[in-house]
Design a protein around this motif. Structure first.
Motif, PDB file in Angstrom:
ATOM      1  N   GLY A  77       2.944  -6.211  -3.402  1.00  0.00           N
ATOM      2  CA  GLY A  77       1.305  -7.273  -3.744  1.00  0.00           C
ATOM      3  C   GLY A  77      -0.011  -6.529  -4.430  1.00  0.00           C
ATOM      4  O   GLY A  77       0.541  -5.292  -4.805  1.00  0.00           O
ATOM      5  N   ASP A  78      -0.645  -6.892  -3.721  1.00  0.00           N
ATOM      6  CA  ASP A  78      -2.115  -6.625  -3.805  1.00  0.00           C
ATOM      7  C   ASP A  78      -2.123  -6.646  -2.681  1.00  0.00           C
ATOM      8  O   ASP A  78      -2.618  -6.115  -1.593  1.00  0.00           O
ATOM      9  CB  ASP A  78      -3.394  -7.902  -3.806  1.00  0.00           C
ATOM     10  N   ILE A  79      -2.846  -4.726  -3.186  1.00  0.00           N
ATOM     11  CA  ILE A  79      -3.679  -3.693  -2.430  1.00  0.00           C
ATOM     12  C   ILE A  79      -4.611  -3.194  -2.079  1.00  0.00           C
ATOM     13  O   ILE A  79      -5.082  -2.956  -4.125  1.00  0.00           O
ATOM     14  CB  ILE A  79      -2.581  -2.675  -1.844  1.00  0.00           C
ATOM     15  N   LYS A  80      -5.569  -2.931  -1.883  1.00  0.00           N
ATOM     16  CA  LYS A  80      -7.328  -1.933  -1.497  1.00  0.00           C
ATOM     17  C   LYS A  80      -6.665  -0.622  -2.527  1.00  0.00           C
ATOM     18  O   LYS A  80      -6.011   0.007  -1.780  1.00  0.00           O
ATOM     19  CB  LYS A  80      -7.702  -2.348  -1.223  1.00  0.00           C
ATOM     20  N   LYS A  81      -7.790  -0.365  -3.538  1.00  0.00           N
ATOM     21  CA  LYS A  81      -7.543   1.007  -3.850  1.00  0.00           C
ATOM     22  C   LYS A  81      -7.549   2.149  -2.631  1.00  0.00           C
ATOM     23  O   LYS A  81      -8.091   2.058  -2.725  1.00  0.00           O
ATOM     24  CB  LYS A  81      -8.116   1.200  -5.378  1.00  0.00           C
ATOM     25  N   GLY A  82      -6.674   3.085  -1.898  1.00  0.00           N
ATOM     26  CA  GLY A  82      -7.312   3.813  -1.664  1.00  0.00           C
ATOM     27  C   GLY A  82      -6.336   3.593  -0.408  1.00  0.00           C
ATOM     28  O   GLY A  82      -6.443   4.277   0.436  1.00  0.00           O
ATOM     29  N   GLU A  83      -6.372   2.652  -0.018  1.00  0.00           N
ATOM     30  CA  GLU A  83      -4.874   2.317   1.104  1.00  0.00           C
ATOM     31  C   GLU A  83      -3.964   2.813   1.109  1.00  0.00           C
ATOM     32  O   GLU A  83      -3.154   3.108  -0.072  1.00  0.00           O
ATOM     33  CB  GLU A  83      -4.285   0.443   0.739  1.00  0.00           C
ATOM     34  N   SER A 134      -2.129   4.842  -2.130  1.00  0.00           N
ATOM     35  CA  SER A 134      -3.230   4.239  -3.334  1.00  0.00           C
ATOM     36  C   SER A 134      -4.005   4.908  -4.437  1.00  0.00           C
ATOM     37  O   SER A 134      -4.503   4.939  -5.120  1.00  0.00           O
ATOM     38  CB  SER A 134      -2.874   3.291  -3.406  1.00  0.00           C
ATOM     39  N   THR A 135      -4.842   6.108  -2.961  1.00  0.00           N
ATOM     40  CA  THR A 135      -5.795   6.368  -3.763  1.00  0.00           C
ATOM     41  C   THR A 135      -6.093   7.186  -5.036  1.00  0.00           C
ATOM     42  O   THR A 135      -7.218   6.476  -5.594  1.00  0.00           O
ATOM     43  CB  THR A 135      -5.865   7.729  -3.296  1.00  0.00           C
ATOM     44  N   ASN A 136      -5.237   7.162  -5.976  1.00  0.00           N
ATOM     45  CA  ASN A 136      -5.595   7.628  -7.498  1.00  0.00           C
ATOM     46  C   ASN A 136      -4.460   6.827  -7.725  1.00  0.00           C
ATOM     47  O   ASN A 136      -4.007   7.455  -9.582  1.00  0.00           O
ATOM     48  CB  ASN A 136      -4.529   9.494  -7.804  1.00  0.00           C
ATOM     49  N   PHE A 137      -4.668   5.571  -8.360  1.00  0.00           N
ATOM     50  CA  PHE A 137      -4.108   4.329  -8.929  1.00  0.00           C
ATOM     51  C   PHE A 137      -4.890   3.031  -8.951  1.00  0.00           C
ATOM     52  O   PHE A 137      -5.980   2.714  -8.107  1.00  0.00           O
ATOM     53  CB  PHE A 137      -2.962   4.142  -8.437  1.00  0.00           C
ATOM     54  N   ASP A 138      -4.888   2.401 -10.225  1.00  0.00           N
ATOM     55  CA  ASP A 138      -5.339   1.320 -10.708  1.00  0.00           C
ATOM     56  C   ASP A 138      -4.488   0.573 -11.217  1.00  0.00           C
ATOM     57  O   ASP A 138      -3.948   0.942 -12.678  1.00  0.00           O
ATOM     58  CB  ASP A 138      -6.639   0.959 -11.373  1.00  0.00           C
ATOM     59  N   GLY A 139      -4.474  -0.867 -10.892  1.00  0.00           N
ATOM     60  CA  GLY A 139      -3.876  -1.584 -12.150  1.00  0.00           C
ATOM     61  C   GLY A 139      -2.250  -1.576 -10.568  1.00  0.00           C
ATOM     62  O   GLY A 139      -1.662  -1.529  -9.585  1.00  0.00           O
ATOM     63  N   ARG A 157      18.691   4.424  -5.898  1.00  0.00           N
ATOM     64  CA  ARG A 157      17.126   4.940  -6.127  1.00  0.00           C
ATOM     65  C   ARG A 157      16.331   3.554  -5.320  1.00  0.00           C
ATOM     66  O   ARG A 157      16.516   2.064  -5.033  1.00  0.00           O
ATOM     67  CB  ARG A 157      17.785   4.863  -7.896  1.00  0.00           C
ATOM     68  N   LEU A 158      15.719   3.879  -4.902  1.00  0.00           N
ATOM     69  CA  LEU A 158      14.703   2.669  -4.260  1.00  0.00           C
ATOM     70  C   LEU A 158      13.371   2.556  -4.397  1.00  0.00           C
ATOM     71  O   LEU A 158      13.200   3.766  -5.247  1.00  0.00           O
ATOM     72  CB  LEU A 158      14.345   3.513  -2.369  1.00  0.00           C
ATOM     73  N   THR A 159      13.214   1.545  -4.706  1.00  0.00           N
ATOM     74  CA  THR A 159      11.571   0.924  -6.067  1.00  0.00           C
ATOM     75  C   THR A 159      10.839   0.418  -4.957  1.00  0.00           C
ATOM     76  O   THR A 159      11.536   0.023  -4.424  1.00  0.00           O
ATOM     77  CB  THR A 159      11.896   0.856  -6.835  1.00  0.00           C
ATOM     78  N   PHE A 160       9.517   0.814  -5.144  1.00  0.00           N
ATOM     79  CA  PHE A 160       8.454  -0.512  -4.679  1.00  0.00           C
ATOM     80  C   PHE A 160       7.532  -0.677  -5.773  1.00  0.00           C
ATOM     81  O   PHE A 160       7.218   0.341  -6.576  1.00  0.00           O
ATOM     82  CB  PHE A 160       8.298  -0.098  -3.230  1.00  0.00           C
ATOM     83  N   SER A 161       6.678  -1.541  -5.660  1.00  0.00           N
ATOM     84  CA  SER A 161       5.636  -2.225  -6.551  1.00  0.00           C
ATOM     85  C   SER A 161       4.586  -2.621  -5.663  1.00  0.00           C
ATOM     86  O   SER A 161       3.949  -2.508  -4.626  1.00  0.00           O
ATOM     87  CB  SER A 161       6.148  -2.857  -7.782  1.00  0.00           C
ATOM     88  N   ALA A 162       3.520  -2.600  -6.457  1.00  0.00           N
ATOM     89  CA  ALA A 162       2.235  -2.972  -5.738  1.00  0.00           C
ATOM     90  C   ALA A 162       1.128  -3.129  -7.529  1.00  0.00           C
ATOM     91  O   ALA A 162       0.986  -2.402  -7.634  1.00  0.00           O
ATOM     92  CB  ALA A 162       1.991  -1.493  -5.000  1.00  0.00           C
ATOM     93  N   ASN A 163       0.363  -3.948  -6.992  1.00  0.00           N
ATOM     94  CA  ASN A 163      -0.721  -3.593  -7.805  1.00  0.00           C
ATOM     95  C   ASN A 163      -1.933  -3.551  -7.075  1.00  0.00           C
ATOM     96  O   ASN A 163      -2.872  -4.092  -6.307  1.00  0.00           O
ATOM     97  CB  ASN A 163      -1.368  -5.377  -8.367  1.00  0.00           C
ATOM     98  N   ILE A 164      -3.087  -2.126  -7.335  1.00  0.00           N
ATOM     99  CA  ILE A 164      -4.049  -1.653  -7.183  1.00  0.00           C
ATOM    100  C   ILE A 164      -5.258  -2.681  -6.791  1.00  0.00           C
ATOM    101  O   ILE A 164      -5.933  -2.342  -8.804  1.00  0.00           O
ATOM    102  CB  ILE A 164      -4.122  -0.528  -7.536  1.00  0.00           C
ATOM    103  N   LEU A 165      -5.861  -3.115  -6.868  1.00  0.00           N
ATOM    104  CA  LEU A 165      -6.813  -3.213  -6.808  1.00  0.00           C
ATOM    105  C   LEU A 165      -8.459  -2.419  -6.245  1.00  0.00           C
ATOM    106  O   LEU A 165      -8.482  -1.875  -5.107  1.00  0.00           O
ATOM    107  CB  LEU A 165      -7.764  -5.041  -5.986  1.00  0.00           C
ATOM    108  N   PRO A 166      -9.717  -2.427  -6.799  1.00  0.00           N
ATOM    109  CA  PRO A 166     -10.860  -1.613  -6.586  1.00  0.00           C
ATOM    110  C   PRO A 166     -10.854  -2.433  -5.739  1.00  0.00           C
ATOM    111  O   PRO A 166     -10.831  -2.766  -5.260  1.00  0.00           O
ATOM    112  CB  PRO A 166     -11.415  -1.919  -7.736  1.00  0.00           C
TER     113      PRO A 166
END
Length: 166
Positions: A77-83, A134-139, A157-166
């Motif tokens: 889901g939504d996580i903060k950049k750098g988390e 998530s340090t080097n990612f946005d969106g 194959r295992l996968t995961f997704s996230a939405n990186i917030l500023p």
């Protein structure tokens, strides 16, 4: 027009292998039509490095077994950049031979795996934990990790997704 499509696929493949970020390049294929994107994804998934080939041979040199994962895809889901987040994937040995996870290879350096190293006996469970920085990612991001184990259709194959917030 066909030569432009071929050049686009070649450029994406070159970028993927030079950066060792196959899954990010596959998601870059979103700008192509569905047939072009499928060609890029198929080309990327069929490419096997010598290291991956050795890991696969090692995993399949053991007596094969069968498995069931609790899930193979997770959304943070939504996580903060750098988390830094992690998720545990449970695997159950549903076969008759011990399950051996010989390696877990993430798609890039932002993901670090940890997994059950000892053989997993029939009927028992093991764990694969993926730690994501998530340090080097946005969106929106989609990441992968290939699990090499002694099953017929390896790697898994295992996968995961996230939405990186500023």
């Amino acid at each position: 027009m066909k030569s432009i499509k071929i050049l686009a696929v070649a450029a994406l493949c070159t970028l993927a292998f030079s950066c060792n970020k196959k899954e990010e390049t596959a998601s870059s294929a979103e700008n192509l039509d569905s047939a072009q994107a499928k060609t890029v994804v198929d080309a990327l998934s069929q490419h096997e490095t010598p290291e991956e080939s050795e890991m696969l041979k090692e995993a399949q040199s053991k007596p094969l077994t069968t498995i069931a994962f609790s899930e193979t895809d997770h959304n943070f889901g939504d996580i903060k950049k750098g988390e830094k987040v992690e998720h545990v994937y449970e695997v159950t040995n549903t076969g008759t031979n011990p399950l051996i996870i010989s390696n877990v290879k993430p798609g890039c350096g932002c993901t670090v795996p940890d997994y059950t190293k000892e053989p997993i006996l029939p009927g028992k469970k093991g764990k694969i934990t993926l730690h994501f920085d998530s340090t080097n990612f946005d969106g929106s991001v989609n990441k992968i990790a290939d699990v090499f184990l002694n099953v017929e259709k390896a790697p898994v194959r295992l996968t995961f997704s996230a939405n990186i917030l500023p």
